[in-house]
Design a protein around this motif. Structure first.
Motif, short mmCIF file in Angstrom:
data_model
loop_
_atom_site.label_atom_id
_atom_site.label_comp_id
_atom_site.label_asym_id
_atom_site.label_seq_id
_atom_site.Cartn_x
_atom_site.Cartn_y
_atom_site.Cartn_z
N ILE A 176 -1.53 4.05 5.84
CA ILE A 176 -1.29 5.49 5.85
C ILE A 176 -0.09 5.78 6.73
O ILE A 176 0.00 5.29 7.86
N LEU A 181 -1.08 7.78 1.60
CA LEU A 181 -1.66 6.45 1.47
C LEU A 181 -0.69 5.60 0.66
O LEU A 181 -0.43 5.90 -0.52
N TYR A 226 -10.64 2.31 2.40
CA TYR A 226 -9.81 2.03 1.23
C TYR A 226 -9.63 0.53 1.09
O TYR A 226 -9.38 -0.17 2.08
N PRO A 251 -4.53 10.66 0.38
CA PRO A 251 -5.67 9.90 0.89
C PRO A 251 -7.03 10.52 0.57
O PRO A 251 -8.03 9.82 0.47
#
Length: 335
Positions: free
Chosen positions: A119, A128, A83, A141
């Protein structure tokens, strides 16, 4: 980047303010290391030899605008996904397949800001957490679907300091008087605002995240330049000191900065000041007590006319690794 005497380089002219980089710490996951350059080069290399696995250039591949101070949100790896903040319509945050660099999902109509995603486990759900220039947001997530959002708009889109969590509370802060205490839902992924920062309460952190311990938030305030302890229940300030930023200061300093790292479960902290000092200190609701200080590196950058060093130390195996723009120093912490 050098890996075992090998080197991976790429040509990238800088157009950002403070034209240098990178801004983001590399993320290592197994046999791979992931880099995000200040101008948006997202790169995956092999740890063993530095060989290129894949690369994306966020402005070219996504039409993303480079933030004025560069991309700074280091990549987060979780499971088979990576991410990172990209920015733009529908792509404020993007989840990539970590093995290939292919996009799994995109979410949010926001600019990138500077804070890395994280997270957390709350409300019986892995969430997230994204702190972007419009507020704090919780996403699934796996899919990018939104759980909740709390608005907060830092000046100049400076969402930088990572929100900190203790039990069911999350504290997010940024420059000027932007700060909010959030209560996380216990039985579902939800959130509600508890209180919001004002001029003479809370602590408004710029580029250094606070510590949140036993109902007290400890952080450096961007307007006053002091280290401030804040009551998490209502935002009242308990004490403040220049000792952790500039001990000889007798007035406000803009963006006073100190990086705070708690030592285990104790009330002792390692505090790295903007003037290059590493401080061992005890902090609790009664005050700040300095136990030792060592000057490690000289400041090589500047802010508002004063010299500063704004690189967060890394700690591993009783060693502190501290750098400025010219050198990196390892300090033995064993004693």
């Amino acid at each position: 980047m050098c890996i075992r005497d090998r080197q991976y380089t790429y040509d990238r002219p800088y157009e950002i303010s403070y034209p240098s980089g990178p801004r983001a710490t590399p993320t290592i996951d197994g046999d791979h290391v992931y880099l995000l350059g200040a101008e948006g080069d997202l790169t995956c290399l092999k740890v063993a030899d530095g060989a290129l696995v894949w690369q994306r250039h966020l402005p070219t591949d996504f039409g993303a605008d480079v933030p004025i101070w560069g991309f700074a949100a280091h990549p987060l790896v979780d499971g088979d996904l990576l991410y990172t903040m990209v920015g733009g319509a529908g792509q404020g945050v993007v989840a990539f397949e970590k093995a290939t660099g292919e996009v799994r999902w995109k979410a949010l109509d926001v600019n990138a800001g500077y804070c890395a995603p994280q997270i957390i486990q709350a409300g019986g759900t892995r969430q997230l957490i994204v702190f972007h220039p419009e507020g704090v947001q919780s996403l699934d997530p796996g899919t990018g679907a939104s759980h909740w959002s709390v608005p907060m708009k830092p000046s100049y889109e400076m969402s930088i300091a990572q929100p900190m969590v203790e039990d069911d509370l999350m504290y997010a802060s940024s420059i000027h008087t932007e700060a909010v205490m959030i209560r996380l839902g216990k039985d579902a992924p939800s959130a509600e605002e508890v209180w919001r920062g004002e001029a003479k309460n809370a602590v408004h952190c710029s580029n250094a995240p606070p510590a949140f311990v036993d109902g007290v938030v400890y952080g450096t305030d961007c307007l006053q330049g002091t280290l401030i302890a804040v009551d998490a229940t209502n935002g009242d300030r308990i004490w403040e000191t220049f000792q952790a930023t500039k001990p000889d200061e007798k007035r406000f300093i803009k963006h006073g900065t100190a990086f705070i790292t708690r030592l285990g479960e104790s009330n002792r902290y390692l505090v790295f000041s903007e003037n290059g000092d590493l401080i061992l200190a005890e902090m609790n609701p009664k005050g700040f007590e300095e136990l030792g200080r060592m000057h490690v590196v000289d400041p090589t950058n500047e802010s508002f006319g004063r010299p500063v060093v704004w690189s967060h130390p890394a700690y591993a195996e009783q060693t502190a690794f501290i750098r400025n723009d010219t050198e990196i120093v390892a300090v033995d912490l064993a004693e």
